[in-house]
Scaffold this active site. Sequence first.
Site, PDB file in Angstrom:
ATOM      1  N   ASP A  68     -98.704  13.880 -49.350  1.00  0.00           N
ATOM      2  CA  ASP A  68     -97.957  12.878 -48.582  1.00  0.00           C
ATOM      3  C   ASP A  68     -98.091  13.067 -47.073  1.00  0.00           C
ATOM      4  O   ASP A  68     -98.605  14.082 -46.607  1.00  0.00           O
ATOM      5  CB  ASP A  68     -96.470  12.884 -48.987  1.00  0.00           C
ATOM      6  CG  ASP A  68     -95.928  14.289 -49.210  1.00  0.00           C
ATOM      7  OD1 ASP A  68     -96.449  15.228 -48.585  1.00  0.00           O
ATOM      8  OD2 ASP A  68     -94.990  14.439 -50.000  1.00  0.00           O
ATOM      9  N   ASN A 150     -83.279  16.294 -55.041  1.00  0.00           N
ATOM     10  CA  ASN A 150     -82.985  15.110 -55.848  1.00  0.00           C
ATOM     11  C   ASN A 150     -84.063  14.876 -56.913  1.00  0.00           C
ATOM     12  O   ASN A 150     -84.112  13.833 -57.537  1.00  0.00           O
ATOM     13  CB  ASN A 150     -82.855  13.868 -54.950  1.00  0.00           C
ATOM     14  CG  ASN A 150     -84.157  13.547 -54.205  1.00  0.00           C
ATOM     15  OD1 ASN A 150     -85.176  14.195 -54.403  1.00  0.00           O
ATOM     16  ND2 ASN A 150     -84.109  12.525 -53.362  1.00  0.00           N
ATOM     17  N   HIS A 152     -87.345  14.833 -56.380  1.00  0.00           N
ATOM     18  CA  HIS A 152     -88.591  14.180 -55.982  1.00  0.00           C
ATOM     19  C   HIS A 152     -89.773  15.141 -56.068  1.00  0.00           C
ATOM     20  O   HIS A 152     -89.637  16.344 -55.910  1.00  0.00           O
ATOM     21  CB  HIS A 152     -88.484  13.477 -54.619  1.00  0.00           C
ATOM     22  CG  HIS A 152     -88.447  14.362 -53.422  1.00  0.00           C
ATOM     23  ND1 HIS A 152     -87.820  13.998 -52.247  1.00  0.00           N
ATOM     24  CD2 HIS A 152     -88.964  15.597 -53.182  1.00  0.00           C
ATOM     25  CE1 HIS A 152     -87.971  14.964 -51.363  1.00  0.00           C
ATOM     26  NE2 HIS A 152     -88.645  15.926 -51.895  1.00  0.00           N
ATOM     27  N   GLU A 157     -89.341   9.368 -54.643  1.00  0.00           N
ATOM     28  CA  GLU A 157     -87.890   9.506 -54.697  1.00  0.00           C
ATOM     29  C   GLU A 157     -87.354   8.945 -56.027  1.00  0.00           C
ATOM     30  O   GLU A 157     -88.075   8.223 -56.732  1.00  0.00           O
ATOM     31  CB  GLU A 157     -87.271   8.744 -53.518  1.00  0.00           C
ATOM     32  CG  GLU A 157     -87.709   9.251 -52.138  1.00  0.00           C
ATOM     33  CD  GLU A 157     -86.991  10.543 -51.697  1.00  0.00           C
ATOM     34  OE1 GLU A 157     -86.668  11.381 -52.553  1.00  0.00           O
ATOM     35  OE2 GLU A 157     -86.773  10.698 -50.481  1.00  0.00           O
TER      36      GLU A 157
END
Length: 253
Positions: A68, A150, A152, A157
Site C-alpha cells: 500500500d 480492526n 485490516h 479496512e
Amino acid sequence: MIEWIVVDDEAEVGRTGAGILLDTIGDNPRAVLGLPTGKTPLPMYASVVERCRVENHCFRDVVTFNLDEYVGLSPSHPSSYHSYMRAVLFDHVDVDPSNVHIPDGTGLRVRQVRPDVTLDEALELECELYEEALHNRGPLEVTFLGLGRNGHIGFNEPGTPFVSRTHVISLTESTRVANSAYFSPGETPERAITVGIATILESRSIVLMAAGEGKQEAVQRLREVTISEDFPASALHRHPEVRCVVDRAAFGR
Ligand code: PGA
C-alpha cells in the site's frame, strides 16, 4: 489453513519473518515478495539487513510489491511508504530498483502520460496498472502482512469485499489515529491505495505478523475462525498456506 507460530517477543517475530524471507530468496533468487509497512515488520527488516551484512544474500533478481501507499504523498515525502522502504530495506540490500513496485499515491505516473485525467481517475488507472504489473511479474510467492487492530490487512479496512483487487480506500478513523504518530497534526492522509484481498489471497503463501498486547483482541478474533468481511484478516482462513507469527503478548491465552 492457518498455522500459528507463537514466539517470545517482537524481536523474535522479526527474526522468524526474516528467516522465512531469506529462505524464500535462497530457494528462489527470483522470488516475488509482497511486503508490508508499519511498526510490526521493522524488526524483520532490521534482521534481514543485519543478516545480509554478514551472510551472502542476493536481492538482485528479487521482485517486490508493497501492499500500500498513502494517497497524496510523493515518494520523497518522509512519511511515504516509498521512504519507509528505502530507509528500512532497499537502501541496504542490492535490490534492483526496476524490480521494486510501490503504488504511486500521487497519480503523477499516470498523469505524465494522461494529463487529461482527474486525480481520482489517475488513481483508478494506477490501481489497474499495479494489478497488471502483479499479474505480469507474479504470482507473489510469499506475502508478509501486519494486522490492524480492526483486522485490516494491507489497508483493506472492515467491509472491504474479499473479491477486491488493488483499489483506493478511505482510511477508518482508528487507522488514521494509529498512523497519526507519523504525521504532523492534521496531516494524516485520508485515503490510500492498497492491494486487494483477492490479490493477497493469490499469493502462494502468506505470513502474518503481530506483536504486543495491543494486537491481542485482533489476534483473538482471527483465532475464532468466523469468516466475515467485517474482519478482513478472517479471509486468510480461506487460504491453504498461512503462517501467523505472533508473540506471546499478542497471542494471549
Ligand atoms: P502496525 O500496523 O504494524 O504499525 O501495528 C499494522 C497494520 O496496520 O497493518
